[in-house]
Design a protein around this motif. Structure first.
Motif, short mmCIF file in Angstrom:
data_model
loop_
_atom_site.label_atom_id
_atom_site.label_comp_id
_atom_site.label_asym_id
_atom_site.label_seq_id
_atom_site.Cartn_x
_atom_site.Cartn_y
_atom_site.Cartn_z
N LEU A 1 0.83 -1.20 0.00
CA LEU A 1 0.00 0.00 0.00
C LEU A 1 0.87 1.25 0.00
CD1 LEU A 1 -2.70 -1.14 2.56
CD2 LEU A 1 -2.97 -0.89 0.08
N ARG A 2 1.91 1.27 0.83
CA ARG A 2 2.81 2.43 0.86
C ARG A 2 3.47 2.67 -0.49
NH1 ARG A 2 5.08 0.07 5.22
NH2 ARG A 2 3.93 0.49 7.07
N LYS A 3 3.85 1.59 -1.14
CA LYS A 3 4.50 1.70 -2.44
C LYS A 3 3.58 2.40 -3.45
CE LYS A 3 5.12 -1.52 -5.68
NZ LYS A 3 5.31 -2.82 -6.22
N ASP A 4 2.27 2.13 -3.38
CA ASP A 4 1.33 2.75 -4.30
C ASP A 4 0.86 4.12 -3.84
OD1 ASP A 4 1.52 0.64 -6.03
OD2 ASP A 4 -0.21 -0.42 -5.20
N ILE A 5 0.73 4.30 -2.54
CA ILE A 5 0.19 5.56 -2.01
C ILE A 5 1.24 6.68 -2.02
CG2 ILE A 5 -0.69 6.69 0.07
CD1 ILE A 5 -2.07 4.02 0.73
N VAL A 6 2.45 6.41 -1.61
CA VAL A 6 3.48 7.44 -1.52
C VAL A 6 3.77 8.08 -2.88
CG1 VAL A 6 5.89 7.89 -0.93
CG2 VAL A 6 4.47 6.52 0.59
N PRO A 7 3.99 7.31 -3.95
CA PRO A 7 4.21 7.98 -5.24
C PRO A 7 3.01 8.81 -5.69
CG PRO A 7 4.97 5.73 -5.35
CD PRO A 7 4.24 5.89 -4.03
N ALA A 8 1.80 8.36 -5.41
CA ALA A 8 0.61 9.13 -5.80
C ALA A 8 0.57 10.44 -5.03
CB ALA A 8 -0.64 8.30 -5.55
N ALA A 9 0.89 10.41 -3.74
CA ALA A 9 0.89 11.63 -2.93
C ALA A 9 1.99 12.57 -3.40
CB ALA A 9 1.07 11.28 -1.46
#
Length: 181
Positions: A168-176
């Motif tokens: 989840l962090r891998k997908d959420i951090v780049p989006a943020a």
């Protein structure tokens, strides 16, 4: 032959494939999530009697966490029945059609009724010692009673709530990060 599945959708597909309802046992227990001690486990008396009287069991399962958990749970529940016949059909990771198309399914409920017969040749007898090993692993999972059971690299494991956090962090951090620009 007694057919065993681990989801109502899968049961519906099997009935649509022409299997009579009285020969299907569906255990839609969602064993991959939650406290294992709080689950409403079904009464297996009828299934056990039929198996002991010589009717073979055929279990349809996949790498899906609920189906795999259901399989291990059932091996635990039937572990004391030494002389019964148990066969399994594991959903392969993909299927190549005659025209070259490749179909990928995650669990049996996604397989169309007309395709089920294609997998009968994949049926294998489940040896007594393998059943015993699955039962011991399920006993360990009951003892651990973690919030999740997950299939990781083809193996069913007990898992904490944080198992998927790194993904989840891998997908959420780049989006943020992209939004701040």
């Amino acid at each position: 032959m007694i057919e065993i599945v681990f989801g109502y959708g899968t049961e519906g597909m099997l009935m649509a494939a022409g299997i009579f309802r009285e020969n299907i046992y569906c255990f839609d227990l969602t064993l991959s999530k939650g406290n294992l001690m709080d689950k409403p486990y079904p009464d297996l008396t009828e299934l056990r009697l039929r198996a002991e009287s010589g009717e073979p069991l055929r279990i349809w399962y996949s790498q899906d966490s609920d189906e795999m958990s259901g399989f291990f749970w059932l091996m635990y529940e039937l572990e004391d029945l030494e002389e019964i016949q148990i066969h399994g059909i594991t959903l392969p990771p993909y299927f190549e059609c005659a025209n070259g198309d490749v179909i990928v399914w995650e669990k049996w409920g996604e397989v169309a009724p007309e395709e089920w017969s294609l997998f009968l040749s994949c049926q294998n007898r489940i040896p007594r010692n393998y059943r015993r090993g699955c039962a011991l692993e399920w006993q360990q999972m009951l003892w651990e009673n973690t919030p999740f059971r997950a299939t990781v690299n083809g193996k069913l494991v007990s898992a904490s709530e944080t198992l998927y956090d790194c993904f989840l962090r891998k997908d959420i951090v780049p989006a943020a990060y992209r939004r701040r620009r």
